[in-house]
Write a protein that holds these residues in place. Structure first.
Motif, PDB file in Angstrom:
ATOM      1  N   TRP A 137      53.218  21.189   6.982  1.00  0.00           N
ATOM      2  CA  TRP A 137      52.844  20.112   7.894  1.00  0.00           C
ATOM      3  C   TRP A 137      54.099  19.261   8.075  1.00  0.00           C
ATOM      4  O   TRP A 137      54.625  18.719   7.114  1.00  0.00           O
ATOM      5  N   THR A 138      54.562  19.103   9.303  1.00  0.00           N
ATOM      6  CA  THR A 138      55.751  18.295   9.562  1.00  0.00           C
ATOM      7  C   THR A 138      55.398  17.098  10.433  1.00  0.00           C
ATOM      8  O   THR A 138      54.428  17.131  11.179  1.00  0.00           O
ATOM      9  N   GLY A 139      56.198  16.048  10.331  1.00  0.00           N
ATOM     10  CA  GLY A 139      55.982  14.841  11.128  1.00  0.00           C
ATOM     11  C   GLY A 139      54.897  13.936  10.573  1.00  0.00           C
ATOM     12  O   GLY A 139      54.279  13.185  11.315  1.00  0.00           O
ATOM     13  N   LEU A 140      54.684  13.966   9.254  1.00  0.00           N
ATOM     14  CA  LEU A 140      53.652  13.138   8.623  1.00  0.00           C
ATOM     15  C   LEU A 140      54.141  11.707   8.400  1.00  0.00           C
ATOM     16  O   LEU A 140      55.287  11.487   8.022  1.00  0.00           O
ATOM     17  N   SER A 141      53.240  10.759   8.586  1.00  0.00           N
ATOM     18  CA  SER A 141      53.525   9.387   8.195  1.00  0.00           C
ATOM     19  C   SER A 141      52.812   9.056   6.888  1.00  0.00           C
ATOM     20  O   SER A 141      53.211   8.149   6.160  1.00  0.00           O
ATOM     21  N   GLU A 142      51.738   9.817   6.582  1.00  0.00           N
ATOM     22  CA  GLU A 142      50.959   9.580   5.371  1.00  0.00           C
ATOM     23  C   GLU A 142      50.223  10.861   4.993  1.00  0.00           C
ATOM     24  O   GLU A 142      49.819  11.635   5.851  1.00  0.00           O
ATOM     25  N   LEU A 143      50.057  11.048   3.698  1.00  0.00           N
ATOM     26  CA  LEU A 143      49.303  12.173   3.170  1.00  0.00           C
ATOM     27  C   LEU A 143      48.292  11.600   2.190  1.00  0.00           C
ATOM     28  O   LEU A 143      48.671  10.921   1.236  1.00  0.00           O
ATOM     29  N   ARG A 144      46.995  11.825   2.445  1.00  0.00           N
ATOM     30  CA  ARG A 144      45.941  11.266   1.588  1.00  0.00           C
ATOM     31  C   ARG A 144      45.299  12.367   0.745  1.00  0.00           C
ATOM     32  O   ARG A 144      44.983  13.440   1.243  1.00  0.00           O
ATOM     33  N   PHE A 145      45.102  12.049  -0.528  1.00  0.00           N
ATOM     34  CA  PHE A 145      44.438  12.950  -1.455  1.00  0.00           C
ATOM     35  C   PHE A 145      43.149  12.273  -1.925  1.00  0.00           C
ATOM     36  O   PHE A 145      43.191  11.160  -2.440  1.00  0.00           O
ATOM     37  N   ALA A 146      42.012  12.939  -1.751  1.00  0.00           N
ATOM     38  CA  ALA A 146      40.724  12.402  -2.178  1.00  0.00           C
ATOM     39  C   ALA A 146      40.089  13.382  -3.156  1.00  0.00           C
ATOM     40  O   ALA A 146      40.025  14.585  -2.887  1.00  0.00           O
ATOM     41  N   ALA A 147      39.610  12.872  -4.286  1.00  0.00           N
ATOM     42  CA  ALA A 147      39.071  13.711  -5.353  1.00  0.00           C
ATOM     43  C   ALA A 147      37.554  13.743  -5.343  1.00  0.00           C
ATOM     44  O   ALA A 147      36.901  12.722  -5.170  1.00  0.00           O
ATOM     45  N   SER A 148      37.023  14.934  -5.537  1.00  0.00           N
ATOM     46  CA  SER A 148      35.606  15.126  -5.826  1.00  0.00           C
ATOM     47  C   SER A 148      35.592  15.806  -7.187  1.00  0.00           C
ATOM     48  O   SER A 148      35.870  16.999  -7.294  1.00  0.00           O
ATOM     49  N   GLY A 149      35.360  15.042  -8.211  1.00  0.00           N
ATOM     50  CA  GLY A 149      35.532  15.493  -9.589  1.00  0.00           C
ATOM     51  C   GLY A 149      36.896  15.035 -10.073  1.00  0.00           C
ATOM     52  O   GLY A 149      37.776  14.723  -9.284  1.00  0.00           O
ATOM     53  N   ASP A 150      37.076  14.980 -11.381  1.00  0.00           N
ATOM     54  CA  ASP A 150      38.361  14.575 -11.956  1.00  0.00           C
ATOM     55  C   ASP A 150      39.337  15.738 -11.829  1.00  0.00           C
ATOM     56  O   ASP A 150      39.009  16.876 -12.183  1.00  0.00           O
ATOM     57  N   LEU A 151      40.542  15.458 -11.335  1.00  0.00           N
ATOM     58  CA  LEU A 151      41.493  16.550 -11.126  1.00  0.00           C
ATOM     59  C   LEU A 151      42.916  16.148 -11.458  1.00  0.00           C
ATOM     60  O   LEU A 151      43.227  14.986 -11.651  1.00  0.00           O
ATOM     61  N   VAL A 152      43.769  17.176 -11.539  1.00  0.00           N
ATOM     62  CA  VAL A 152      45.186  17.016 -11.852  1.00  0.00           C
ATOM     63  C   VAL A 152      45.987  17.467 -10.639  1.00  0.00           C
ATOM     64  O   VAL A 152      45.710  18.512 -10.056  1.00  0.00           O
ATOM     65  N   ILE A 153      46.980  16.662 -10.249  1.00  0.00           N
ATOM     66  CA  ILE A 153      47.899  17.010  -9.160  1.00  0.00           C
ATOM     67  C   ILE A 153      49.311  16.961  -9.714  1.00  0.00           C
ATOM     68  O   ILE A 153      49.668  16.046 -10.457  1.00  0.00           O
ATOM     69  N   ASP A 154      50.127  17.945  -9.336  1.00  0.00           N
ATOM     70  CA  ASP A 154      51.501  17.995  -9.808  1.00  0.00           C
ATOM     71  C   ASP A 154      52.370  18.661  -8.740  1.00  0.00           C
ATOM     72  O   ASP A 154      51.864  19.374  -7.874  1.00  0.00           O
ATOM     73  N   ASP A 155      53.651  18.450  -8.827  1.00  0.00           N
ATOM     74  CA  ASP A 155      54.650  19.143  -8.010  1.00  0.00           C
ATOM     75  C   ASP A 155      54.324  19.151  -6.517  1.00  0.00           C
ATOM     76  O   ASP A 155      54.205  20.202  -5.898  1.00  0.00           O
ATOM     77  N   ILE A 156      54.213  17.965  -5.930  1.00  0.00           N
ATOM     78  CA  ILE A 156      53.979  17.856  -4.488  1.00  0.00           C
ATOM     79  C   ILE A 156      55.313  18.090  -3.778  1.00  0.00           C
ATOM     80  O   ILE A 156      56.265  17.320  -3.945  1.00  0.00           O
ATOM     81  N   GLY A 157      55.392  19.168  -3.005  1.00  0.00           N
ATOM     82  CA  GLY A 157      56.615  19.503  -2.273  1.00  0.00           C
ATOM     83  C   GLY A 157      56.666  18.754  -0.951  1.00  0.00           C
ATOM     84  O   GLY A 157      55.812  18.938  -0.093  1.00  0.00           O
ATOM     85  N   VAL A 158      57.647  17.871  -0.809  1.00  0.00           N
ATOM     86  CA  VAL A 158      57.803  17.066   0.402  1.00  0.00           C
ATOM     87  C   VAL A 158      59.247  17.187   0.885  1.00  0.00           C
ATOM     88  O   VAL A 158      60.146  17.519   0.124  1.00  0.00           O
ATOM     89  N   ASP A 159      59.460  16.897   2.150  1.00  0.00           N
ATOM     90  CA  ASP A 159      60.786  17.003   2.738  1.00  0.00           C
ATOM     91  C   ASP A 159      60.932  15.926   3.796  1.00  0.00           C
ATOM     92  O   ASP A 159      60.210  15.927   4.786  1.00  0.00           O
ATOM     93  N   ALA A 160      61.868  15.019   3.556  1.00  0.00           N
ATOM     94  CA  ALA A 160      62.092  13.929   4.509  1.00  0.00           C
ATOM     95  C   ALA A 160      63.295  14.214   5.388  1.00  0.00           C
ATOM     96  O   ALA A 160      63.879  13.314   5.953  1.00  0.00           O
TER      97      ALA A 160
END
Length: 191
Positions: A137-160
């Motif tokens: 996904w290119t040209g993002l101004s914001e990225l939202r993460f919403a959880a349903s259940g407890d979860l772990v997030i790691d290593d978000i690959g982003v490029d500015a």
């Protein structure tokens, strides 16, 4: 000849000025969370990006994640937003995610908000921690993460690095100009 190689090296150094580029937000420094007690908001900053959300909804923990060096725990019903610190547009290419309790399962809703205010959604059903590589996904101004259940997030690959910064372009042109000047001087001496 040494002068030409020296000028070439100088041009490359000047032309390679720092450009915002590919990064991985890996949550390996949990002490970076800033909490505003008045508003109840928390901000985590890393690699030129900030993650913002309700302070009671997320935390970073050492010993979790892909390399067991740190990860984000997003609690059930919580939402966090990832944005570039300088407000520029960026790209999203990958992440690692999983349920905090792999036997219980969880789901992660990812919403990309683009510079033109359009949106794109992705829903991931999660079990054990695993890597996900959705289409870029290119040209993002914001990225939202919403959880349903407890979860772990790691290593978000982003490029500015969608567009070089004006300062980087100016430095590249300056380096090329220096190289052209040295070359011109060498040609005059040879004549």
């Amino acid at each position: 000849m040494k002068k030409i190689f020296g000028a070439l090296a100088a041009a490359l150094v000047l032309g390679a000025s720092p450009v915002a580029g590919a990064a991985v937000v890996n949550f390996d420094n949990p002490s970076l969370i800033e909490i505003d007690n008045d508003s109840g908001r928390a901000v985590y900053r890393e690699a030129g990006f900030r993650l913002d959300g309700d302070a009671a909804g997320f935390l970073t923990i050492d010993g979790l994640g892909s390399a067991f060096t740190g990860a984000l725990v997003l609690l059930d019903g919580s939402t966090v937003s990832l944005m570039a610190n300088n407000g520029s547009l960026f790209s999203f290419s990958s992440l690692a995610a999983g349920a905090l309790d792999p036997l219980g399962g969880a789901s992660l809703s990812i919403t990309g908000i683009f510079g033109d205010s359009s949106q794109r959604n992705l829903m991931l059903a999660l079990g054990e921690l695993g890597a996900f590589t959705p289409s870029m996904w290119t040209g993002l101004s914001e990225l939202r993460f919403a959880a349903s259940g407890d979860l772990v997030i790691d290593d978000i690959g982003v490029d500015a690095a969608d567009v070089p910064e004006p300062g980087s372009i100016a430095m590249l042109l300056l380096g090329m100009g220096m190289l052209a000047g040295v070359r011109r001087r060498a040609v005059r001496k040879a004549s």
